[in-house]
Write an enzyme that holds these catalytic residues in place. Structure first.
Site, PDB file in Angstrom:
ATOM      1  CD  GLU A  53     -67.701  76.860   2.239  1.00  0.00           C
ATOM      2  OE1 GLU A  53     -66.709  76.859   1.487  1.00  0.00           O
ATOM      3  OE2 GLU A  53     -68.402  75.850   2.441  1.00  0.00           O
ATOM      4  CG  ASN A 198     -71.049  73.812  -3.447  1.00  0.00           C
ATOM      5  OD1 ASN A 198     -70.356  74.372  -4.297  1.00  0.00           O
ATOM      6  ND2 ASN A 198     -70.527  73.066  -2.485  1.00  0.00           N
ATOM      7  CD  GLU A 199     -67.271  71.065  -4.593  1.00  0.00           C
ATOM      8  OE1 GLU A 199     -67.058  70.255  -3.683  1.00  0.00           O
ATOM      9  OE2 GLU A 199     -66.370  71.780  -5.085  1.00  0.00           O
ATOM     10  CE1 TYR A 265     -60.698  75.768  -4.343  1.00  0.00           C
ATOM     11  CE2 TYR A 265     -62.227  74.002  -4.901  1.00  0.00           C
ATOM     12  CZ  TYR A 265     -61.970  75.227  -4.299  1.00  0.00           C
ATOM     13  OH  TYR A 265     -62.975  75.907  -3.658  1.00  0.00           O
ATOM     14  CD  GLU A 324     -66.373  76.038  -4.330  1.00  0.00           C
ATOM     15  OE1 GLU A 324     -65.433  75.285  -3.994  1.00  0.00           O
ATOM     16  OE2 GLU A 324     -67.523  75.948  -3.866  1.00  0.00           O
ATOM     17  CD  GLN A 373     -64.003  79.768   0.826  1.00  0.00           C
ATOM     18  OE1 GLN A 373     -64.312  80.422   1.816  1.00  0.00           O
ATOM     19  NE2 GLN A 373     -64.419  78.538   0.625  1.00  0.00           N
TER      20      GLN A 373
HETATM   21  O1  AHR Z   1     -63.645  76.144  -1.000  1.00  0.00           O
HETATM   22  C1  AHR Z   1     -63.627  75.085  -0.097  1.00  0.00           C
HETATM   23  C2  AHR Z   1     -64.555  73.953  -0.509  1.00  0.00           C
HETATM   24  O2  AHR Z   1     -64.116  73.396  -1.697  1.00  0.00           O
HETATM   25  C3  AHR Z   1     -65.980  74.316  -0.797  1.00  0.00           C
HETATM   26  O3  AHR Z   1     -66.763  74.405   0.344  1.00  0.00           O
HETATM   27  C4  AHR Z   1     -66.438  73.184  -1.652  1.00  0.00           C
HETATM   28  O4  AHR Z   1     -67.472  73.543  -2.522  1.00  0.00           O
HETATM   29  C5  AHR Z   1     -65.171  72.756  -2.366  1.00  0.00           C
HETATM   30  O5  AHR Z   1     -64.992  71.388  -2.322  1.00  0.00           O
END
Ligand code: AHR
Length: 520
Positions: A53, A198-199, A265, A324, A373
């Protein structure tokens, strides 16, 4: 009565024998059976995908330094990073975001005159737009990866999105393709995957699933490409324990839905406190295990989403992409917190291996996963500091797992003890087996216990290997890592702790280790 006494005698004799054998007494025990006679789904290479990103030095400084940089580069791309990524066999890269994608206007990133905009999501810093469509697609080609573009639905229009796809994929003579040619690219590119936003539940527009599902239908209707060149269209889906996004999409969208995306995450904080997530280094054992507990929850969430998809799409036409995933810690002190910098340790290697094992276990539905990432951001493969570069323990795990790309899943039963600490517990061992494309049997084993070795006894059914070789990643401390002063402190080494006895494979895993064995 006599029988009971005899049993008690045998039991006490066994206890004494175990205690007198230090290596055995110190070890956790697991047993497994690999069913080589029952091959399953293909493990898509894209499960080992990457996400890159416009965030901190994820692109600028990490991948792109520009042609005039004193840092050695190939047409502006760091030569050292290019070489490391080529060697990693990266199957796919997702770009330009993340949150950045829903404020990205592709025309800003093509041609000689590029506006300087603001990266409002990540540090509020100027975005030069020097790295744009051409730079990304040429980069993907240079490292041999498929291109995955995240389109802007939050602040973009269907027309902007449609024209971007035409610019990249059309072979006709139009104003758009003339522009592409004038900008240095004659032939169209192959775009393998294209996401609509995205999101969208958060930074992508704060939408409700129903509203987004309608937007998806509308935007997707205009994404057209020449025959054979149409990318797989991906819908922005849910996160954590929010499968309602998957449910709404899979039950209401009929056309154009190639995959639904899901984000998760891992945080050390058991309460998922985003303001106090936990440090990347110097953490206590309680945070080693809480991170593992958090990482393994991914399996629960994937099963939730997959059950919903199985109900509405029993033929598994639509894929689930984990666009992600990875470990997210408090940012390294001293840096710009908006750039999400963090060190990468043996803990990251172990959670990466356990997470990849989870993706592979759902290979028939999970057909892509992109770690967050690729360079310098969150759980990165590579860290850079000016001209210096290091490979992280997570990089090494991805490298060790290369034989699993495109391999065939082999069902494996596992019985394992549990590693316990401070009220938490996780399985001591995670294992994964597959038939690689070259015919060899690949077996990955991870010991989640940071203190004790683990003995794993494996029976192999349906194959009779005669030779085993292996490679292992471990280190002295839970937070063993590579630094710019000692960039090779954690690296894979040949592994000699495996022995074949007929159809039995006996392995002793060092504490906190990832091992990959090749059986021929
Ligand atoms: O990876 C960092 C961020 O985490 C991304 O930009 C977003 O999609 C997520 O919340």
């Amino acid at each position: 009565m006599t029988n009971q006494r005899n049993l008690a005698l045998v039991a006490s004799w066994l206890v004494a024998l175990l205690a007198a054998t230090p290596a055995f007494a110190a070890s956790q025990i697991a047993s497994a059976t690999i069913h080589a006679e029952r091959p399953g789904a293909e493990i898509r290479p894209e499960i080992f995908g990457q996400f890159s990103e416009h965030l901190g030095s994820g692109i600028y400084g990490g991948i792109w330094v520009g042609k005039d940089s004193p840092i050695p580069n190939t047409d502006g791309y760091r030569t050292d990073v290019l070489a490391a990524l080529k060697d990693l066999h990266v199957p796919v890269v997702r770009w330009p975001g993340g949150c950045f994608a829903d404020e990205y206007h592709w025309r800003d990133g093509v041609g000689a005159e590029r506006p300087v905009t603001i990266n409002t999501n990540w540090g509020g810093v100027p975005e030069s737009n020097a790295f744009g469509t051409h730079e990304f697609l040429n980069f993907a080609a240079l490292i041999g990866a498929k291109a995955y573009i995240s389109g802007n639905v939050g602040t973009g229009t269907p027309r902007e999105m449609e024209e971007w796809l035409q610019y990249m994929t059309s072979d006709q003579d139009t104003t758009l393709t003339r522009l592409r040619r004038a900008n240095g690219r004659d032939k169209p590119w192959q775009i393998a995957y294209f996401a609509i936003g995205n999101e969208t539940w958060g930074c992508g527009g704060n939408m409700r699933p129903e509203y987004y599902a309608d937007l998806f239908r509308r935007y997707a209707a205009f994404l057209k490409a020449p025959p054979g060149a149409k990318p797989l269209i991906v819908a922005s889906g849910g996160y954590d324990g929010h499968p309602e996004w998957t449910k709404t999409l899979i039950s209401t969208v009929r056309d154009n839905l190639g995959a639904i995306d899901f984000h998760y995450y891992t945080l050390p904080s058991p309460k998922r406190d985003w303001h106090h997530k936990g440090a990347a280094t110097g953490f206590p054992e309680s945070e080693w295990i809480s991170t593992l507990v958090s990482a393994l929850k991914l399996d629960v969430y994937l099963k939730q989403n997959i059950a919903i998809m199985d109900k509405y799409d029993p033929k598994k036409k639509v894929a689930l992409f984990v666009d992600e995933w990875g470990n997210w810690y408090d940012p390294t002190p001293g840096g710009n917190p908006g750039f999400l910098p963090q060190q990468n340790t043996l803990r990251d290697a172990v959670t990466a291996a356990a997470s990849l094992d989870i993706f592979m276990a759902h290979a028939d539905r999970v057909r892509m996963a992109n770690i967050s990432q690729m360079v310098n951001v969150l759980q990165a493969m590579i860290l850079t500091d000016g001209p210096r570069m290091l490979l992280t323990p997570t990089y090494h795990v991805f490298h060790m797992y290369i034989p699993f790309q495109g391999a065939t899943y082999l069902p494996t039963e596992l019985k394992t003890s549990r590693y316990r600490f401070g009220g938490f517990s996780v399985p001591t061992v995670s294992v994964w087996a597959a038939r690689a494309k070259d015919g060899s049997l690949e077996y990955a084993l991870t010991n989640l216990d940071p203190d004790q070795a683990a003995k794993v006894s494996t029976r192999i059914v349906g194959a009779a290997p005669t030779r085993v070789t292996g490679i292992a990643l471990t280190g002295p401390a839970m937070d063993s890592h590579n630094s710019f002063d000692d960039s090779n402190s954690v690296h894979p080494e040949p592994f000699t702790g495996a022995e074949l006895h007929g159809d039995r494979l006996e392995v002793t895993l060092p504490p906190k280790s990832v091992v990959v064995l090749t059986l021929n």
